[in-house]
Motif scaffolding. Sequence first.
Motif, PDB file in Angstrom:
ATOM      1  N   ARG A   1       0.403  -1.541   5.565  1.00 62.25           N
ATOM      2  CA  ARG A   1      -0.971  -1.068   6.060  1.00 62.25           C
ATOM      3  C   ARG A   1      -1.247  -0.482   6.447  1.00 62.25           C
ATOM      4  O   ARG A   1      -2.248   0.873   6.176  1.00 62.25           O
ATOM      5  N   SER A   2      -0.373   0.759   6.732  1.00 64.95           N
ATOM      6  CA  SER A   2      -0.983   2.323   7.851  1.00 64.95           C
ATOM      7  C   SER A   2      -0.829   3.082   7.030  1.00 64.95           C
ATOM      8  O   SER A   2      -1.880   3.847   6.761  1.00 64.95           O
ATOM      9  N   ILE A   3       0.167   2.800   5.779  1.00 64.37           N
ATOM     10  CA  ILE A   3       0.496   3.625   4.868  1.00 64.37           C
ATOM     11  C   ILE A   3      -0.668   3.645   4.047  1.00 64.37           C
ATOM     12  O   ILE A   3      -1.507   4.524   3.312  1.00 64.37           O
TER      13      ILE A   3
ATOM     14  N   ALA B   1      -7.524   6.706   4.464  1.00 62.62           N
ATOM     15  CA  ALA B   1      -8.835   6.077   3.593  1.00 62.62           C
ATOM     16  C   ALA B   1     -10.278   5.856   4.426  1.00 62.62           C
ATOM     17  O   ALA B   1     -10.735   6.643   5.795  1.00 62.62           O
ATOM     18  N   GLY B   2     -11.433   6.685   3.471  1.00 67.16           N
ATOM     19  CA  GLY B   2     -12.982   6.497   4.704  1.00 67.16           C
ATOM     20  C   GLY B   2     -12.580   8.112   4.788  1.00 67.16           C
ATOM     21  O   GLY B   2     -13.964   8.359   5.343  1.00 67.16           O
ATOM     22  N   ASP B   3     -12.054   8.805   3.793  1.00 64.48           N
ATOM     23  CA  ASP B   3     -12.181  10.505   4.690  1.00 64.48           C
ATOM     24  C   ASP B   3     -12.352  11.242   3.569  1.00 64.48           C
ATOM     25  O   ASP B   3     -12.499  12.812   3.756  1.00 64.48           O
ATOM     26  N   GLY B   4     -12.514  10.564   2.361  1.00 63.72           N
ATOM     27  CA  GLY B   4     -12.970  11.708   0.906  1.00 63.72           C
ATOM     28  C   GLY B   4     -11.511  11.895   0.614  1.00 63.72           C
ATOM     29  O   GLY B   4     -11.791  12.871  -0.448  1.00 63.72           O
ATOM     30  N   SER B   5     -10.518  11.868   0.751  1.00 72.58           N
ATOM     31  CA  SER B   5      -8.882  12.068  -0.101  1.00 72.58           C
ATOM     32  C   SER B   5      -8.821  11.066  -0.942  1.00 72.58           C
ATOM     33  O   SER B   5      -9.090  10.435  -1.151  1.00 72.58           O
ATOM     34  N   ASN B   6      -8.984  12.152  -1.957  1.00 73.67           N
ATOM     35  CA  ASN B   6      -8.766  11.030  -3.265  1.00 73.67           C
ATOM     36  C   ASN B   6      -6.700  10.737  -3.717  1.00 73.67           C
ATOM     37  O   ASN B   6      -6.557  11.098  -4.004  1.00 73.67           O
ATOM     38  N   VAL B   7      -6.979   9.801  -3.151  1.00 75.86           N
ATOM     39  CA  VAL B   7      -5.549   9.089  -3.540  1.00 75.86           C
ATOM     40  C   VAL B   7      -5.893   7.727  -3.539  1.00 75.86           C
ATOM     41  O   VAL B   7      -6.658   6.945  -2.687  1.00 75.86           O
TER      42      VAL B   7
ATOM     43  N   SER C   1       0.296  -4.235  -6.984  1.00 77.31           N
ATOM     44  CA  SER C   1      -0.913  -3.670  -7.683  1.00 77.31           C
ATOM     45  C   SER C   1      -0.445  -2.748  -8.131  1.00 77.31           C
ATOM     46  O   SER C   1       0.466  -1.630  -7.389  1.00 77.31           O
ATOM     47  N   ARG C   2      -0.896  -2.111  -8.899  1.00 76.17           N
ATOM     48  CA  ARG C   2      -1.039  -0.575  -9.779  1.00 76.17           C
ATOM     49  C   ARG C   2      -1.821   0.540  -9.058  1.00 76.17           C
ATOM     50  O   ARG C   2      -2.299   0.007  -8.253  1.00 76.17           O
ATOM     51  N   PRO C   3      -1.501   1.455  -9.110  1.00 73.20           N
ATOM     52  CA  PRO C   3      -2.554   2.501  -8.046  1.00 73.20           C
ATOM     53  C   PRO C   3      -3.438   2.246  -8.092  1.00 73.20           C
ATOM     54  O   PRO C   3      -4.345   2.644  -9.176  1.00 73.20           O
ATOM     55  N   THR C   4      -4.580   2.336  -6.444  1.00 71.95           N
ATOM     56  CA  THR C   4      -5.488   2.036  -6.759  1.00 71.95           C
ATOM     57  C   THR C   4      -5.857   2.812  -5.835  1.00 71.95           C
ATOM     58  O   THR C   4      -5.303   2.505  -4.801  1.00 71.95           O
ATOM     59  N   SER C   5      -7.410   3.238  -5.616  1.00 70.25           N
ATOM     60  CA  SER C   5      -8.416   3.663  -4.148  1.00 70.25           C
ATOM     61  C   SER C   5      -8.083   2.612  -3.274  1.00 70.25           C
ATOM     62  O   SER C   5      -9.336   2.672  -2.391  1.00 70.25           O
ATOM     63  N   ASN C   6      -9.182   1.535  -4.086  1.00 73.01           N
ATOM     64  CA  ASN C   6      -9.920   0.025  -2.714  1.00 73.01           C
ATOM     65  C   ASN C   6      -8.655  -0.427  -2.063  1.00 73.01           C
ATOM     66  O   ASN C   6      -7.518  -1.353  -2.754  1.00 73.01           O
ATOM     67  N   VAL C   7      -8.590  -0.480  -0.391  1.00 70.97           N
ATOM     68  CA  VAL C   7      -7.472  -0.303   0.580  1.00 70.97           C
ATOM     69  C   VAL C   7      -8.114  -2.105   0.989  1.00 70.97           C
ATOM     70  O   VAL C   7      -6.760  -2.350   0.853  1.00 70.97           O
ATOM     71  N   VAL C   8      -8.986  -1.949   0.531  1.00 75.13           N
ATOM     72  CA  VAL C   8      -9.290  -3.434   1.061  1.00 75.13           C
ATOM     73  C   VAL C   8      -8.746  -4.858  -0.359  1.00 75.13           C
ATOM     74  O   VAL C   8      -7.787  -5.629  -0.014  1.00 75.13           O
ATOM     75  N   GLU C   9      -8.048  -4.263  -1.086  1.00 74.27           N
ATOM     76  CA  GLU C   9      -7.309  -5.105  -2.193  1.00 74.27           C
ATOM     77  C   GLU C   9      -5.845  -4.903  -2.518  1.00 74.27           C
ATOM     78  O   GLU C   9      -5.269  -6.019  -1.842  1.00 74.27           O
ATOM     79  N   LEU C  10      -5.692  -3.865  -2.035  1.00 76.79           N
ATOM     80  CA  LEU C  10      -3.800  -3.791  -1.596  1.00 76.79           C
ATOM     81  C   LEU C  10      -3.373  -4.931   0.055  1.00 76.79           C
ATOM     82  O   LEU C  10      -2.577  -5.008  -0.393  1.00 76.79           O
ATOM     83  N   ASN C  11      -4.558  -4.349   0.732  1.00 75.48           N
ATOM     84  CA  ASN C  11      -4.624  -5.189   1.650  1.00 75.48           C
ATOM     85  C   ASN C  11      -4.361  -6.891   1.533  1.00 75.48           C
ATOM     86  O   ASN C  11      -3.600  -7.294   2.080  1.00 75.48           O
TER      87      ASN C  11
END
Length: 713
Positions: free
Chosen positions: A116-118, A123-129, A144-154
């Motif tokens: 979760r920390s990783i 997240a939320g600082d504008g970085s494109n990860v 999960s495949r690579p996504t920027s949706n942190v809520v989904e990953l959590n």
Amino acid sequence: MSFLTPLFWLGLAAAAVPIVVHLVRRSRAPRVEFPSLMFVRRVPQRTVRRRHLRNILLLILRLLALLLLVLAFVRPYFESGGAGLGDRRRAEVVLLDRSFSMRFDNRFERAVARARSIIGNGAGDGSNVSRGLVLFDDGYQVASRPTSNVVELNARLGEVAAGYRATDYAQALAAAEALLRDFPAAEKRIHLVTDFQATAATGLVGQMVGKLVAGTAANGPSGYHPGRGITIVPVDIGSREGANLAITGLNATPVIYQPKYTDRVAARIENFGPEPVDGVRVELRLNDRTVEKRVVRIAARDAATVEFTGFNLNEGQNLCQIVVEGDNFPADNSFVFSLRRAVKSKALIIETASRNQSESFYLKNALTTGENNPFEVEVKSAGGVNPAEIAAYRLIIINDATISPVLATEILRQVSAGTGLIIAAGAHTEATEANGFNRAFEQALRVRLEGAAELRGGYVVLSEIKPDHAIFEPFQESGRPPAAKMYGYRRVAASEQAVVLARYEDGAAALIESASGRGKILLLTTTLDASWTDLPLKPSYLPLIRQMTRYLVEGELPAWHLVGQPVPLRRTTEGQPPLIDTPGGVRLPASGNTRNDGEVLTPLEPGFYRLRYPESSELLAVNIPGRESDLARIEAPTLMATLSAAPPGGEQAGTAPESEAGKQTGEKQTGIEIESRQRIWFYLLIAALLLFITEGIIARRIRLAKIIDQTSR
């Protein structure tokens, strides 16, 4: 935009070439014959030549092509803001270990927290990860495949739990790399969140080091080497190496035919701790009742074998369990298995009527000798067998005899229903079309019997067997086939559907297996008596006959299975898979993973699985892989150094410790590194080539049009 080699801008001077060509190029007027002008007076006149550009489209195409060519040589790249080219994007995969060893000392809970920390980092600082999530043990699951949706990953992390399977780093790393391979990103990372269990890493490290020493590449199905541009970040959540006791194996005869179990149940108990353990209590439970107890002492990093025997079994299947007490990690202190007390089966030996019954002497004794005897044997001549009585026998042996077509038809009908059949083809086995082996059994066996090979004054021996087949289990330890001399045998022509289990040294088939309905057929191309072979006089005769008959009648009935090990299940009489209840009481949905021999179950938890058939139910004992109980750890740098070692002729891949992962994210990259990832020059060259091709096509059409116009004049 920046340029890696700006001196190539001097090449723009070449753009003047097309302009000059267009200006100086003149169309030659046609030559016309005319009389002499010597008597015509010359009149001086000032001539003004007017030049203008023609074919503007061709000029523009040539200029653009040259411009793109020069631009490709100056090697442009975008230092920032290149969203369309993916130069600042970063893709990561969180590889989360969920094997059994992660259940020790709350390791898995800590692993989820680190994951979760990783995921939340940046997240939320504008970085494109973009980040993906892969769960692994001895297999892997893409959560999960690579996504920027942190809520989904959590949310995915909230659904995971530690399992009971073993660990395979190579397969998991290869799966994570496959996710990143085609993802457009300048930076790619794999966060390996694990306890770095030594037993899981030892095999991988040994394979890779061996290949490096041998001078071969380390990648392949049995090893792994990280690809170019991928950084592996180890995230070590392992704790202390706990003192752990575990039952790592058991030997037992799964089926007996008498009330008392006279064989030995031998359990292997290992101490994986650094200190010896005294007073280890070992208990055998039978149908939830304690039968016997032992107390043993096990030295540090050592094992002890505890044996139990002389207890009584109920008819049918008996649930057995061995329990160990003496450590603080009880998850692997129980080992379940099943023992079945079965009723003796009737076996029929059919021999030639003209022969003395002593020809079946060795065979009958092999089937009836010993306490745990599975058969009640009858010996009859081919003419004395009533076809109507065949249904009463579970095993039929045709001992070098020729039987009638009516009897053969009835035998094959019972084989399709599950009866086992052994055919020994010797000198008295007829192979004629009218009344013999080929007419009766060729279609079912998929084998055609041919002439006899009687080796007068010589012999052959078995030189090739399938060592992993259940019939040859007693010979697996030595690795050699049964020792015997064959003075004669029958030649056969076997189709591809028939499986040759053993061959003679001259390549001829010795033992062939075929399936017919629910039953199996074994064809031995020599005799079971001493007429063509001395096998009945050898010590290997008894175990070979026992294994052949038990394989046909009992099938492969192991006393226990391992978590993650595929188990083929028989179907119901209607051809449907059984209903399956897990040890936790959950009814499994019908699986689509079917094979010709039935349903395949891959158990995911230890305990007893209940298989429900319409006529009865069976219990399947499942245990944790023994090597997962060894909690010894390997240092993360050791494993990472091995993974980072490039194979001969290969390129070095990146690995970085977790503490430096954040630093590397913000490091400024050189122009060469940025330009090598973007490769804009390649696309510019492709565009220039297309423009040159287009210009050539248009120029050719203009030239043809002029020729046609001049010809028409």
